[in-house]
Design an enzyme around this catalytic site. Structure first.
Site, PDB file in Angstrom:
ATOM      1  N   ASP A 262       0.861  -1.168   0.000  1.00  0.00           N
ATOM      2  CA  ASP A 262       0.000   0.000   0.000  1.00  0.00           C
ATOM      3  C   ASP A 262       0.913   1.238   0.000  1.00  0.00           C
ATOM      4  OD1 ASP A 262      -3.197   0.634   1.607  1.00  0.00           O
ATOM      5  OD2 ASP A 262      -2.109   1.738   0.077  1.00  0.00           O
TER       6      ASP A 262
HETATM    7  C1  GLC Z   1      -4.367   4.205  -0.182  1.00  0.00           C
HETATM    8  C2  GLC Z   1      -5.277   3.091   0.268  1.00  0.00           C
HETATM    9  C3  GLC Z   1      -5.453   1.983  -0.739  1.00  0.00           C
HETATM   10  C4  GLC Z   1      -5.362   2.554  -2.139  1.00  0.00           C
HETATM   11  C5  GLC Z   1      -3.938   3.058  -2.327  1.00  0.00           C
HETATM   12  C6  GLC Z   1      -3.735   3.668  -3.712  1.00  0.00           C
HETATM   13  O1  GLC Z   1      -3.546   4.589   0.879  1.00  0.00           O
HETATM   14  O2  GLC Z   1      -4.986   2.490   1.507  1.00  0.00           O
HETATM   15  O3  GLC Z   1      -6.735   1.385  -0.490  1.00  0.00           O
HETATM   16  O4  GLC Z   1      -5.676   1.562  -3.092  1.00  0.00           O
HETATM   17  O5  GLC Z   1      -3.569   3.996  -1.329  1.00  0.00           O
HETATM   18  O6  GLC Z   1      -4.559   4.782  -3.853  1.00  0.00           O
END
Ligand code: GLC
Length: 729
Positions: A262
């Site tokens: 993430d």
């Molecule tokens: C964010 C979220 C995740 C998302 C990613 C890309 O922090 O936790 O759900 O897909 O970043 O946007």
């Protein structure tokens, strides 16, 4: 490109080129208008921007075509850049938020919705989405419950699987489909205190029996990616957790795709106290098998050195890079980085996409109260009052590529459905109490007191004029989603004040609640003649809600998550373990597991929802009372529509393992089927019970069933029905 050519390409790449294929950078490096969904860490170096394997947060066929043309030209091996985006419940046509989609209990509707999202996003040049979110969520304080499909492992499994199928289709080379990403692996929804990014402490049996199940089921559909979660699990951050990433994900689930972190999660292992510095974090992530580092800068700053010094083997690097190149190859990007898309066109909202969205809205609405058949609405004087009455913001905080102007509000739908002389609309109050914190910062309204006094006076006048008032209340869209944990589940005081003022007019009150999470609705229930949960319904919200208010469609949603009496009960879920001192049905008593000041269970339980018609469950039966491991039992019931309207009902099968080597939930959803019946019609609904459904993580730490007595309910919510019994030999 065939396997040999891909391997030849890999062997021809420099170590730096290989490392950068594992680096994802914010879309803002290529496009100023990029959606930033994490903590930015400053400008990346030129070589990183030139060689990064993927980016996220940008869309738009023309702009992505321009970026791709330049990128491929400058890349030493002309390897295409991959574009990823959070398309979690809509791109142009925004569907109900995932929690609302869970409420449909209709995986096929959800699959079709994912397919439509994929087509729209692909037409905008997007290659991959960060969806489905398969996190099991039992805590309404955690704002990301909105992005989940709720508290049950079977419902989440069916929904996550349906989304992977919808996004990816049968062949990722088909330009109408995009790569899916099962997230946030793992157990992100079990954050202690319901506070986002917080640590999780889970026994292995609870992890395996509940929290891991939907990820595992969705992975059977071969999603291109899995995303690591921010949280630590039992003291080890997911992004560096070998047990989760190697033993469970790669060995047990057999996942062969790309593991992406993430946003920033690799580097955040330093904050967790698990890594010393960026180099150590990069090493620990690689050792856990993380292929792509999303936006932390650890791989781009340290991985080449780790390889050159032998801390990370060339083989390990090559395996990770090959998984990324394979994903690009599966998307057909080497043959055509534009996937045959008319990059000058871009997606449009069509009548078909709106129709699908409207159907999904209607199927997601959960009718909780309908005293004296207040609903469907009568064609008389109706006043639509509240901050959601004429509000274009019906999509969630994770639908940033959808434009608000495409949304149909409740009021706009009412104008189409009623004689304009017979309806009125009034905002009634501000959405939030003054200076409330939201994910987008503090909400301040100038002259808040004066504004609300004016709003309320107008609303009371509208109510006095009307025969029925439709209160459109709820939680602001920016109060659910990422980093929106709350310790209160109450509606804003200003909304409750408005509802009480309208109640004083003595008119019939229908209350619609727009929300991304369960809320405390005791007071709302007392003040309302009808009460319906509308979630965050998206582009066709007004039309879908109006179809149900008018009775064109009978409400058929069921709660995918428990609605508590009070936040003090959280985390709350129906499938709790029994205790040695169960609370008597009659109420709390000394020396039993109960609260002095509250029920144990939910105000509205998982699986609950009303219809405009009535369904009778006749003669639930088991085909046998005993079965061996190789046999099955059929559980069946005749369902009859005894009311005057067509309606859909979700027949739910629950099972309890009464005595086992490790305690088992008081009941667990094992299967469900949504059927539609005309008035007077009946249908026999059957479920096959097999030995595999009865397996759990035994005291011997094996995934097995155990002989003994089982109870079975075939019913209409997690709280009703009488149990049947069978024995597993
Ligand atoms: C964010 C979220 C995740 C998302 C990613 C890309 O922090 O936790 O759900 O897909 O970043 O946007």
């Amino acid at each position: 490109m065939d396997k040999k050519a891909l391997e030849a390409l890999l062997n021809d790449m420099s170590t730096e080129e290989k490392v950068m294929q594992l680096v994802q950078i914010p879309g803002s490096e290529y496009e100023a208008s990029a959606e930033i969904t994490g903590i930015e860490r400053g400008q990346v170096k030129d070589n990183v921007k030139k060689l990064a394997g993927s980016t996220l947060g940008i869309w738009g066929s023309k702009r992505l075509k321009k970026i791709q043309e330049k990128y491929i030209k400058e890349h030493p091996h002309h390897i295409p850049l991959m574009f990823m985006l959070d398309v979690i419940h809509g791109h142009k046509t925004v569907l109900p938020c995932p929690l609302g989609q869970g409420a449909t209990f209709d995986p096929d509707t959800v699959r079709k919705g994912a397919e439509m999202q994929a087509q729209e996003a692909a037409a905008d040049g997007v290659h991959a989405t960060f969806s489905p979110m398969a996190d099991l969520c039992r805590d309404a304080r955690w704002g990301r419950i909105m992005e989940s499909t709720g508290e049950d492992k079977i419902l989440n499994s069916r929904m996550a699987t349906a989304m992977v199928e919808g996004y990816q289709g049968d062949d990722l080379k088909d330009r109408n489909y995009i790569a899916a990403c099962v997230k946030h692996y793992a157990a992100y929804g079990a954050a202690e205190g319901g506070r986002d990014y917080n640590n999780t402490e889970l026994s292995e049996h609870t992890l395996r029996e509940h929290y891991l199940r939907a990820y595992g089921e969705a992975i059977k559909k071969n999603p291109a990616m899995v995303m690591t979660s921010f949280n630590s699990i039992n003291g080890i951050p997911a992004t560096g957790n070998k047990f989760l990433m190697k033993k469970i994900l790669r060995e047990e689930f057999g996942f062969k795709g790309v593991l992406i972190s993430d946003w920033g999660a690799v580097g955040e292992m330093i904050n967790h106290g698990f890594a010393e510095d960026q180099r150590d974090a990069a090493l620990k992530a690689m050792m856990a098998g993380v292929d792509i580092d999303m936006c932390s800068g650890c791989y781009s700053s340290s991985l080449e050195d780790l390889v050159n010094t032998g801390a990370v083997s060339v083989q390990m690097l090559d395996e990770a890079v090959l998984r990324v190149l394979n994903m690009k190859n599966d998307l057909g990007l080497f043959e055509d980085p534009y996937r045959g898309i008319d990059m000058d066109a871009g997606p449009v909202i069509t009548g078909e996409s709106r129709a699908l969205a409207k159907e999904a809205v209607a199927a997601s609405l959960v009718l909780l109260e309908n005293k004296e058949n207040t609903l469907p609405l009568r064609k008389e004087k109706n006043a639509f009052i509240g901050p959601y009455a004429n509000n274009k913001k019906l999509q969630s905080s994770w639908a940033f590529s959808g434009e608000d102007e495409n949304t149909v509000t409740v009021w706009e739908a009412a104008l189409e459905a009623f004689d304009p002389e017979s309806i009125k609309v009034s905002t009634g109050c501000t959405m939030l109490d003054q200076d409330t914190m939201t994910a987008r910062g503090k909400r301040h309204v100038d002259n808040w007191e004066v504004e609300n006094t004016k709003f309320m006076a107008e609303a009371v006048k509208a109510a006095e004029w009307a025969d029925t008032v439709i209160m459109c209340l709820g939680e602001d869209f920016a109060q659910s989603g990422e980093a929106t944990s709350k310790v209160s589940l109450k509606l804003p005081a200003v909304q409750l004040k408005l509802l009480n003022e309208i109640k004083k007019t003595g008119k019939r009150i229908v209350t619609l609640i727009f929300t991304g999470r369960p809320l405390e609705l005791n007071e709302v229930r007392e003040l309302s003649d009808a009460l319906m949960i509308c979630w965050l319904p998206g582009t066709e919200g007004g039309h879908g809600v109006m179809d149900v208010l008018l009775g064109k469609v009978s409400p058929s949603g069921r709660l995918p998550v428990s609605f508590p009496y009070t936040v003090g009960q959280e985390p709350l879920h129906y499938d709790m373990y029994p205790t040695g001192r169960p609370r008597p049905e009659t109420g709390p008593s000394a020396f039993t597991s109960s609260y002095l000041d509250c029920e144990n269970g939910a105000l509205y339980p998982f699986g609950y929802g009303l219809s405009y018609t009535l369904f009778e469950f006749i003669n639930p039966t088991l085909s046998a009372q005993k079965m061996s491991g190789s046999e099955t039992i059929t559980a069946y019931v005749t369902v009859r529509n005894t009311g005057a309207m067509k309606g859909s009902v979700t027949v739910q099968l629950y099972i309890r393992d009464v005595t086992s080597s490790r305690v088992r939930p008081v009941r667990e959803l094992a299967d469900f089927k949504k059927i539609s019946l005309d008035p007077g019609a009946e249908e026999e609904v059957g479920f096959i019970i097999n030995e595999e459904m009865l397996r759990f993580w035994t005291a011997e730490e094996k995934w097995e069933s155990e002989a003994g007595k089982f109870l079975v309910w075939i019913c209409n919510s997690s709280r009703d029905g009488q149990p049947l019994e069978f024995k597993l030999a």
